[in-house]
Motif scaffolding. Structure first.
Motif, PDB file in Angstrom:
ATOM      1  N   HIS A 111       0.753  -0.790   0.020  1.00  0.00           N
ATOM      2  CA  HIS A 111       0.112   0.360  -0.046  1.00  0.00           C
ATOM      3  C   HIS A 111       1.026   1.534   0.277  1.00  0.00           C
ATOM      4  CE1 HIS A 111      -3.648   1.933   0.595  1.00  0.00           C
ATOM      5  NE2 HIS A 111      -2.840   3.421   1.636  1.00  0.00           N
ATOM      6  N   HIS A 165      -6.858   9.115   0.403  1.00  0.00           N
ATOM      7  CA  HIS A 165      -6.159   9.783  -0.593  1.00  0.00           C
ATOM      8  C   HIS A 165      -6.005  10.655  -2.361  1.00  0.00           C
ATOM      9  CE1 HIS A 165      -6.355   5.336   1.116  1.00  0.00           C
ATOM     10  NE2 HIS A 165      -4.298   5.798   1.455  1.00  0.00           N
ATOM     11  N   HIS A 185      -3.262  11.877   6.672  1.00  0.00           N
ATOM     12  CA  HIS A 185      -3.124  10.520   5.819  1.00  0.00           C
ATOM     13  C   HIS A 185      -2.117  10.861   4.559  1.00  0.00           C
ATOM     14  CE1 HIS A 185      -4.112   6.067   5.430  1.00  0.00           C
ATOM     15  NE2 HIS A 185      -3.483   6.364   3.370  1.00  0.00           N
ATOM     16  N   HIS A 189       1.569   8.673   4.478  1.00  0.00           N
ATOM     17  CA  HIS A 189       2.391   8.224   2.926  1.00  0.00           C
ATOM     18  C   HIS A 189       3.616   8.912   3.252  1.00  0.00           C
ATOM     19  CE1 HIS A 189      -1.026   5.133   0.795  1.00  0.00           C
ATOM     20  NE2 HIS A 189      -1.069   5.349   2.135  1.00  0.00           N
TER      21      HIS A 189
END
Ligand SMILES: [Zn+2]
Ligand SMILES: [Zn+2]
Length: 363
Positions: A111, A165, A185, A189
């Motif tokens: 991911h 995302h 988020h 990442h």
């Protein structure tokens, strides 16, 4: 019928919309090969779940039937709200252990393997997670929640995580305190030092605040996405296997059993010399992975991805009419096609398609 069948066209439509909006704003947040790879990884995950994904439902049903402590009224909204909260709490631990235990990271790393961050990244899901993720949801089964409730709240959690995302949505004020948002988020990442092992929440961000793993997105530091040991491949099969292969090699070369166990169960950054061998991140020495590929090859990859999407949708619609051996053969064939396409994109020069390489681009 698998409800993801209805979500897939919506996911793809929003990826195109995001691409169009980003271009109209002059933002370069997509790489076509990366986006195709993310979509292919997502499809591989769906095909693998079609083979083994029923494990979680079967195990949940068995445990809830035998040991379920309470009977829940599915017409009571509190049943659903409490189940969603509890599911998301369990997800926090699925996700946190997925980063902090090496063998679980081997599954989750896929991911994070994109060095871009856009809606297609959301589709980069693991093809091996179904093997063990159900273990973390056993508390819901022990409390006796009906399997229908478990499946629906799991789907809500999964679908929610799609929209976060994106780089097109900024900070969202007070919502950052309660919910997982695109801003917090993005931190998850990032591979900048302040981003490592932060923001594990699924829907709610307060779990991270409770357990000390929350970090706000910084405005003074550009976030660099991806993983410290870059994947350097467009192959969805390799994206799923590379960390398992590395662990295998480490275990094989380890000098004693303690080291072998640590390579499997300690943090991914563990080495025999240091408990945490994470080095400081240097954004100045980071360059994104790319490969030269002809426009013809990119077009070919685009068509293969589009056709495989249609074949995935067909599978969702017709799976009930197929025998079990036919289902498994179909899914394995689809996964091999996706792996073959990824190999072709990653190594265009070795792929005996030199006639396609007349015009090189870095699209
Ligand atoms: Zn993660
Ligand atoms: Zn994510």
């Amino acid at each position: 019928m698998n409800p993801i069948a209805f979500a897939v066209p919506v996911f793809l439509a929003f990826i195109f919309l995001e691409f169009w909006v980003a271009r109209s704003r002059g933002l370069q947040i997509h790489n076509l090969k990366d986006s195709l790879t993310s979509i292919n990884v997502g499809m591989m995950s769906e095909f693998s779940k079609a083979i083994g994904g029923l494990i979680s439902i079967a195990m949940f049903t068995v445990i809830a039937d035998r040991f379920g402590a309470f009977v829940w009224d599915v017409s009571n909204p509190l049943t659903w709200i409490s189940a969603l909260l509890l599911y998301d709490f369990c997800y926090y631990w699925v996700h946190r252990t997925g980063h902090e235990i090496n063998i679980l990271w081997a599954s989750h790393v896929v991911h994070h393997s994109s060095e871009e961050f856009n809606l297609s990244t959301a589709l980069r899901q693991s093809s091996t997670g179904f093997l063990f993720r159900w273990i973390f949801y056993i508390p819901l089964a022990l409390l006796g929640y009906p399997v229908k409730v478990f499946v629906v709240v799991g789907l809500i959690d999964f679908l929610y995580m799609y929209w976060v995302h994106t780089q097109l949505i900024g900070k969202l004020g007070w919502l950052e305190y309660v919910f997982v948002t695109p801003s917090n988020h993005r931190v998850h990442h990032g591979q900048n030092d302040y981003c490592i092992d932060k923001n594990y929440g699924g829907i709610f961000s307060f779990w991270d605040r409770m357990f000390g793993t929350y970090a706000d997105e910084r405005d003074d530091e550009k976030t660099v996405y991806g993983i410290r040991k870059p994947l350097q491949s467009w192959n969805p099969l390799w994206a799923n296997l590379h960390q398992f292969v590395q662990i295998w090699q480490q275990v094989k070369s380890a000098q004693n059993w303690r080291h072998r166990l640590m390579y499997v169960f300690a943090k991914p950054s563990w080495t025999p010399e240091k408990e945490d061998a994470t080095t400081r991140f240097d954004a100045n020495h980071f360059s994104r992975f790319d490969t030269p590929a002809s426009k013809a090859l990119i077009r070919f990859a685009f068509v293969v991805t589009a056709l495989t999407n249609l074949l995935l949708m067909s599978y969702y619609f017709f799976q009930s009419q197929l025998s079990q051996p036919l289902r498994i053969s179909y899914c394995i064939l689809m996964m091999l096609i996706l792996a073959g396409m990824g190999w072709l994109l990653t190594r265009p020069r070795e792929a005996t398609l030199s006639h396609l390489d007349k015009d090189h681009s870095h699209a």
